[in-house]
Design an enzyme around this catalytic site. Sequence first.
Site, PDB file in Angstrom:
ATOM      1  N   CYS A   1     -20.278   2.359  -1.776  1.00  0.00           N
ATOM      2  CA  CYS A   1     -19.747   2.865  -0.497  1.00  0.00           C
ATOM      3  C   CYS A   1     -19.167   1.727   0.329  1.00  0.00           C
ATOM      4  O   CYS A   1     -18.124   1.875   0.968  1.00  0.00           O
ATOM      5  CB  CYS A   1     -20.854   3.543   0.318  1.00  0.00           C
ATOM      6  SG  CYS A   1     -21.576   4.956  -0.514  1.00  0.00           S
TER       7      CYS A   1
ATOM      8  N   ARG B   1     -19.218  11.987  -3.344  1.00  0.00           N
ATOM      9  CA  ARG B   1     -17.982  11.410  -2.782  1.00  0.00           C
ATOM     10  C   ARG B   1     -16.903  12.495  -2.793  1.00  0.00           C
ATOM     11  O   ARG B   1     -16.150  12.629  -3.754  1.00  0.00           O
ATOM     12  CB  ARG B   1     -17.541  10.199  -3.611  1.00  0.00           C
ATOM     13  CG  ARG B   1     -18.578   9.095  -3.651  1.00  0.00           C
ATOM     14  CD  ARG B   1     -18.151   7.890  -4.440  1.00  0.00           C
ATOM     15  NE  ARG B   1     -19.317   7.109  -4.797  1.00  0.00           N
ATOM     16  CZ  ARG B   1     -19.949   6.270  -3.985  1.00  0.00           C
ATOM     17  NH1 ARG B   1     -19.505   6.069  -2.770  1.00  0.00           N
ATOM     18  NH2 ARG B   1     -21.032   5.616  -4.390  1.00  0.00           N
TER      19      ARG B   1
HETATM   20  C1  BEZ Z   1     -23.434   3.156  -3.848  1.00  0.00           C
HETATM   21  O1  BEZ Z   1     -23.530   2.028  -4.285  1.00  0.00           O
HETATM   22  O2  BEZ Z   1     -22.653   3.477  -2.966  1.00  0.00           O
HETATM   23  C2  BEZ Z   1     -24.325   4.227  -4.428  1.00  0.00           C
HETATM   24  C3  BEZ Z   1     -24.623   4.167  -5.771  1.00  0.00           C
HETATM   25  C4  BEZ Z   1     -25.468   5.138  -6.318  1.00  0.00           C
HETATM   26  C5  BEZ Z   1     -25.977   6.143  -5.507  1.00  0.00           C
HETATM   27  C6  BEZ Z   1     -25.640   6.183  -4.170  1.00  0.00           C
HETATM   28  C7  BEZ Z   1     -24.798   5.231  -3.626  1.00  0.00           C
END
Ligand code: BEZ
Length: 239
Positions: free
Chosen positions: A54, A137
Amino acid sequence: MEQTIQNVVSMPRIGDKAPSFKAVTTQGDINFPEDYSGKWVILFSHPADFTPVCTSEFMTFATMEKQFEEANCKLVGLSVDGLYSHIAWLRTIKEKIEFKGMKNVEVTFPLIEDITMNVAKTYGMLQPGESTTKAVRAVFFIDPKGIIRTIIYYPLSLGRNFDELYRVLIALQTADEFGIATPADWRPGDDVIVPPAGSCGTAKDRMEGKEKDVKCYDWFFCTKPISKDEIMKKILKKK
Ligand code: BEZ
């Protein structure tokens, strides 16, 4: 998994009016989508603050914000975290994080707090097979009349391609402005697709080369050129 009425989540669809909501954001309160009337909006969700994928996405989107703004498009983010978490995360991004040459990145588009998950549920951003506590997402392209025009979903583990999101925005605007469709992998400057002939007469005229600039391979598959300049002049805000 067997579907029951209880676990079928209603989700907005392409062509629907974007569901309205009021929200608190990192840029003040918003009334969505009414505050964005006359503009395109990309409403997107992310799983959680202080997560690496994110973070890379926010840095990329923030760096491209001006490019979207010039195409009359506002960005609005959402996660099911609270406002103070959002503020702390965005400060950390600016102060500490470097990614692909981007650093000192300030996120100035609004990030919605949605601890009640009301917005996430209304927009089908919570997909229990993936996570019951984090939004996937999701990306909603909403037009100046508040209509949802494209929806794209990615899982938690997959960072979005922001060049593709920009390409989608420009393709939607080009289709609206020029009354055409865009073929596979289209980019501005590539030939566009002329809508299918609606009558035998039009089909005949096209095959006989009577429509200016239109090239038909068969009556149903006709293309024409539109230059990148012409497209960009029409859809980019005058500077
Ligand atoms: C992230 O790094 O944004 C992420 C990765 C796995 C689950 C949730 C967020």
